[in-house]
Design a protein around this motif. Structure first.
Motif, mmCIF file in Angstrom:
data_model
loop_
_atom_site.group_PDB
_atom_site.id
_atom_site.type_symbol
_atom_site.label_atom_id
_atom_site.label_comp_id
_atom_site.label_asym_id
_atom_site.label_seq_id
_atom_site.Cartn_x
_atom_site.Cartn_y
_atom_site.Cartn_z
ATOM 1 N N HIS A 187 25.232 0.649 2.921
ATOM 2 C CA HIS A 187 24.196 -0.285 3.212
ATOM 3 C C HIS A 187 23.645 -0.273 4.796
ATOM 4 C CE1 HIS A 187 25.498 -2.778 -0.030
ATOM 5 N NE2 HIS A 187 24.185 -3.494 -0.028
ATOM 6 N N ALA A 188 22.402 -0.611 5.117
ATOM 7 C CA ALA A 188 21.839 -0.109 6.480
ATOM 8 C C ALA A 188 21.280 -1.033 6.707
ATOM 9 C CB ALA A 188 20.928 1.014 6.338
ATOM 10 N N TRP A 189 20.940 -1.296 8.069
ATOM 11 C CA TRP A 189 19.978 -2.646 8.441
ATOM 12 C C TRP A 189 18.557 -2.184 8.265
ATOM 13 C CZ3 TRP A 189 22.552 -2.822 14.024
ATOM 14 C CH2 TRP A 189 23.828 -3.536 13.853
ATOM 15 N N ASN A 190 17.841 -3.071 8.061
ATOM 16 C CA ASN A 190 16.326 -2.750 8.054
ATOM 17 C C ASN A 190 15.476 -3.054 9.312
ATOM 18 O OD1 ASN A 190 13.507 -2.908 7.286
ATOM 19 N ND2 ASN A 190 13.701 -4.447 5.736
ATOM 20 N N GLY A 191 15.081 -1.906 10.039
ATOM 21 C CA GLY A 191 14.864 -1.987 11.387
ATOM 22 C C GLY A 191 13.199 -2.172 11.340
ATOM 23 N N GLY A 192 12.693 -2.329 10.384
ATOM 24 C CA GLY A 192 11.241 -2.620 10.311
ATOM 25 C C GLY A 192 10.399 -1.285 10.774
ATOM 26 N N ILE A 193 10.615 -0.022 10.646
ATOM 27 C CA ILE A 193 10.159 1.050 10.890
ATOM 28 C C ILE A 193 9.915 1.800 9.618
ATOM 29 C CG2 ILE A 193 10.014 3.231 12.339
ATOM 30 C CD1 ILE A 193 12.384 1.921 14.049
ATOM 31 N N PHE A 194 8.805 2.245 9.455
ATOM 32 C CA PHE A 194 7.972 2.685 8.174
ATOM 33 C C PHE A 194 7.174 3.981 8.200
ATOM 34 C CE2 PHE A 194 8.178 -1.923 8.239
ATOM 35 C CZ PHE A 194 9.412 -2.088 7.085
ATOM 36 N N LEU A 195 7.221 4.797 7.211
ATOM 37 C CA LEU A 195 6.380 5.980 7.426
ATOM 38 C C LEU A 195 5.742 6.428 5.708
ATOM 39 C CD1 LEU A 195 5.369 8.579 8.804
ATOM 40 C CD2 LEU A 195 7.397 9.739 8.116
ATOM 41 N N PHE A 196 4.480 6.093 5.900
ATOM 42 C CA PHE A 196 3.710 6.543 4.465
ATOM 43 C C PHE A 196 2.455 6.624 4.803
ATOM 44 C CE2 PHE A 196 4.383 1.753 5.343
ATOM 45 C CZ PHE A 196 3.490 1.385 5.804
ATOM 46 N N ARG A 197 1.739 7.310 3.667
ATOM 47 C CA ARG A 197 0.191 7.667 3.732
ATOM 48 C C ARG A 197 -0.670 6.437 3.786
ATOM 49 N NH1 ARG A 197 -0.277 12.090 -0.826
ATOM 50 N NH2 ARG A 197 -1.993 10.528 -1.501
ATOM 51 N N ALA A 198 -1.603 6.278 4.389
ATOM 52 C CA ALA A 198 -2.530 5.243 4.513
ATOM 53 C C ALA A 198 -2.977 4.875 3.278
ATOM 54 C CB ALA A 198 -3.722 5.500 5.431
ATOM 55 N N ASP A 199 -3.501 6.082 2.549
ATOM 56 C CA ASP A 199 -4.256 5.896 1.066
ATOM 57 C C ASP A 199 -2.916 5.124 0.038
ATOM 58 O OD1 ASP A 199 -2.772 8.179 1.199
ATOM 59 O OD2 ASP A 199 -4.110 8.961 -0.456
ATOM 60 N N ILE A 200 -1.666 5.488 0.181
ATOM 61 C CA ILE A 200 -0.582 4.856 -0.525
ATOM 62 C C ILE A 200 -0.553 3.456 -0.514
ATOM 63 C CG2 ILE A 200 1.593 5.244 -1.400
ATOM 64 C CD1 ILE A 200 -0.296 7.303 -2.291
ATOM 65 N N PHE A 201 -0.271 3.134 0.777
ATOM 66 C CA PHE A 201 -0.092 1.740 1.398
ATOM 67 C C PHE A 201 -1.356 0.825 0.532
ATOM 68 C CE2 PHE A 201 -0.585 -1.559 4.328
ATOM 69 C CZ PHE A 201 0.713 -2.313 4.092
ATOM 70 N N LEU A 202 -2.571 1.286 0.964
ATOM 71 C CA LEU A 202 -3.532 0.509 0.478
ATOM 72 C C LEU A 202 -3.677 0.314 -1.091
ATOM 73 C CD1 LEU A 202 -6.325 1.931 2.904
ATOM 74 C CD2 LEU A 202 -5.084 -0.461 3.137
ATOM 75 N N GLY A 203 -3.344 1.429 -1.625
ATOM 76 C CA GLY A 203 -3.062 1.326 -3.115
ATOM 77 C C GLY A 203 -2.194 0.346 -3.479
ATOM 78 N N GLU A 204 -0.640 0.345 -2.845
ATOM 79 C CA GLU A 204 0.341 -0.580 -3.133
ATOM 80 C C GLU A 204 -0.355 -2.027 -2.918
ATOM 81 O OE1 GLU A 204 2.752 -0.165 -4.701
ATOM 82 O OE2 GLU A 204 3.017 1.938 -4.801
ATOM 83 N N LEU A 205 -1.056 -2.331 -1.755
ATOM 84 C CA LEU A 205 -1.718 -3.584 -1.558
ATOM 85 C C LEU A 205 -2.593 -3.870 -2.860
ATOM 86 C CD1 LEU A 205 -2.752 -3.893 2.188
ATOM 87 C CD2 LEU A 205 -1.011 -5.150 0.943
ATOM 88 N N ALA A 206 -3.418 -2.971 -3.143
ATOM 89 C CA ALA A 206 -4.316 -3.352 -4.190
ATOM 90 C C ALA A 206 -3.600 -3.839 -5.585
ATOM 91 C CB ALA A 206 -5.102 -2.159 -4.429
ATOM 92 N N ALA A 207 -2.436 -3.481 -5.702
ATOM 93 C CA ALA A 207 -1.498 -3.529 -6.765
ATOM 94 C C ALA A 207 -0.814 -4.946 -6.697
ATOM 95 C CB ALA A 207 -0.569 -2.510 -7.381
ATOM 96 N N HIS A 208 -0.358 -5.032 -5.414
ATOM 97 C CA HIS A 208 0.549 -6.345 -5.554
ATOM 98 C C HIS A 208 0.056 -7.502 -4.422
ATOM 99 C CE1 HIS A 208 3.462 -3.778 -7.030
ATOM 100 N NE2 HIS A 208 3.433 -2.916 -6.297
ATOM 101 N N ALA A 209 -0.984 -7.245 -3.754
ATOM 102 C CA ALA A 209 -1.317 -8.231 -2.645
ATOM 103 C C ALA A 209 -3.078 -8.126 -2.673
ATOM 104 C CB ALA A 209 -0.837 -8.183 -1.635
ATOM 105 N N PRO A 210 -3.926 -8.061 -3.757
ATOM 106 C CA PRO A 210 -5.228 -7.586 -3.540
ATOM 107 C C PRO A 210 -5.753 -8.836 -2.814
ATOM 108 C CG PRO A 210 -4.419 -8.754 -5.644
ATOM 109 C CD PRO A 210 -3.160 -8.416 -5.186
ATOM 110 N N ALA A 211 -5.596 -9.968 -2.623
ATOM 111 C CA ALA A 211 -6.381 -10.902 -1.766
ATOM 112 C C ALA A 211 -6.212 -10.345 -0.196
ATOM 113 C CB ALA A 211 -5.856 -12.478 -2.001
ATOM 114 N N MET A 212 -5.050 -9.761 0.039
ATOM 115 C CA MET A 212 -4.884 -9.275 1.247
ATOM 116 C C MET A 212 -5.568 -8.275 1.716
ATOM 117 S SD MET A 212 -1.335 -8.112 3.024
ATOM 118 C CE MET A 212 -0.324 -9.637 2.559
#
Length: 352
Positions: A187-212
């Motif tokens: 296990h590791a600590w979740n340090g709150g640092i992330f790396l991803f493509r902008a379009d992929i993140f926005l696509g995940e928001l569309a799927a899981h948090a569309p109102a946001m």
């Protein structure tokens, strides 16, 4: 692929009262070095591999942010000034909408310590092939204690060298569970640092948090712009649900990876944490400012103004800032939030 640092600077930092206050939170203070926490964060991603940063911050801190980043030659490409606080997922959505569609976003809190920057950069390099392929990557901090104040990540199967699938995220655990995870070594600590493509993140928001996604898109479409400053529309942004990136996206997405890394990370979440990472004198004291300490051991003593003189004390935290002085035993600095609540309610009694 361009890596755009996204620096989240919206926190109020009340756990480091009295120096850290809503008008001047800890990320804008020089707590661990001559540079401020914000400057140190920006400096870690300053160079050919990185674009100019996007900073997401509280509007009241805009001038300080511009001044501090200009002082280290790290002028941002945009400073997005949140009209209200809506947690990390909407803040990152604003940055993703401001960035190039297929840019890689390196999302970092503005107030953490990373002592081994080379290890951090090596972890970024290891993650980039998966990021290019559309994975969401988080960085798992090598744990050295059964910490109950952090979320944890169970490290799953290897994907490429140094990168694993996230088996699951673990909420802040009870002590016994934290001890089990530490002993297991997977296990590791979740340090709150992330790396991803902008379009992929926005696509995940569309799927899981569309109102946001809709609220943040509206806020940016109607935003007011002044040079590098972006003021999202207040009404549109206020309509966004308030949620963290962990709950809104990372725990729901399918392709989530973790890079375990030992990089001297610390979130400097308390005066005790600051003492633990400070350079200590021969008596175990960490002091800064105008301080005179005689026969004093194991203390953290700091002042940004008045002189503090201490004789014959041990294992205390003493911090003076402005008209306020904090005194408490080491090991109890998490109780500052009780002090803040008592002061808000006008409490002055000795039992507060």
């Amino acid at each position: 692929m361009t890596i755009v640092p996204v620096i989240l600077s919206g926190g109020s930092g009340t756990r480091l009262w009295p120096m850290s206050r809503p008008e001047m939170p800890k990320q804008l203070l020089a707590l661990t070095a001559e540079e401020t926490m914000l400057q140190l964060t920006a400096s870690r991603t300053h160079g050919e591999a990185f674009a100019a940063p996007i900073v997401v911050a509280n509007a009241r801190h805009a001038d300080h942010i511009d001044e501090q980043l200009a002082a280290i030659g790290a002028a941002p490409q945009a400073v997005i000034l949140e009209p209200v606080a809506r947690n990390t997922a909407p803040a990152i959505a604003l940055a993703a909408l401001a960035a190039g569609t297929e840019d890689a976003l390196l999302v970092m809190p503005s107030d953490h310590v990373i002592a081994n920057v080379a290890a951090f950069h090596a972890a970024i390099d290891a993650a980039m092939p998966l990021v290019a392929d559309g994975w969401l990557v988080t960085f798992g901090i090598a744990p050295d204690a059964p910490e109950t104040g952090y979320g944890w990540i169970k490290i799953g199967e290897p994907l490429v060298d140094g990168v694993h699938r996230v088996a699951r995220f673990v909420e802040k655990p009870i002590r016994a569970r934290a001890e089990e995870m530490l002993a297991a070594g997977d296990h590791a600590w979740n340090g709150g640092i992330f790396l991803f493509r902008a379009d992929i993140f926005l696509g995940e928001l569309a799927a899981h948090a569309p109102a946001m996604l809709t609220a943040t898109q509206d806020a940016m479409r109607l935003a007011r712009r002044e040079g590098t400053r972006i003021h999202p529309d207040a009404d549109a942004f206020a309509a966004s649900p308030s949620d963290s990136i962990d709950y809104a996206v990372m725990e729901r997405a399918e392709r989530v990876a973790v890079v375990p890394v030992d990089m001297g990370w610390n979130d400097v979440g308390s005066w005790d944490a600051l003492h633990a990472i400070s350079d200590l004198d021969s008596d175990g004291n960490a002091h800064r400012g105008e301080v005179l300490a005689i026969d004093t051991r194991g203390c953290l003593i700091r002042s940004d103004g008045i002189r503090i003189a201490a004789v014959g004390i041990s294992d205390l935290i003493v911090v003076a800032s402005g008209n306020d002085v904090l005194i408490l035993p080491r090991g109890r600095s998490q109780e500052i939030k009780q002090l803040i609540e008592a002061m808000k309610s006008g409490g002055k009694g000795s039992d507060q």
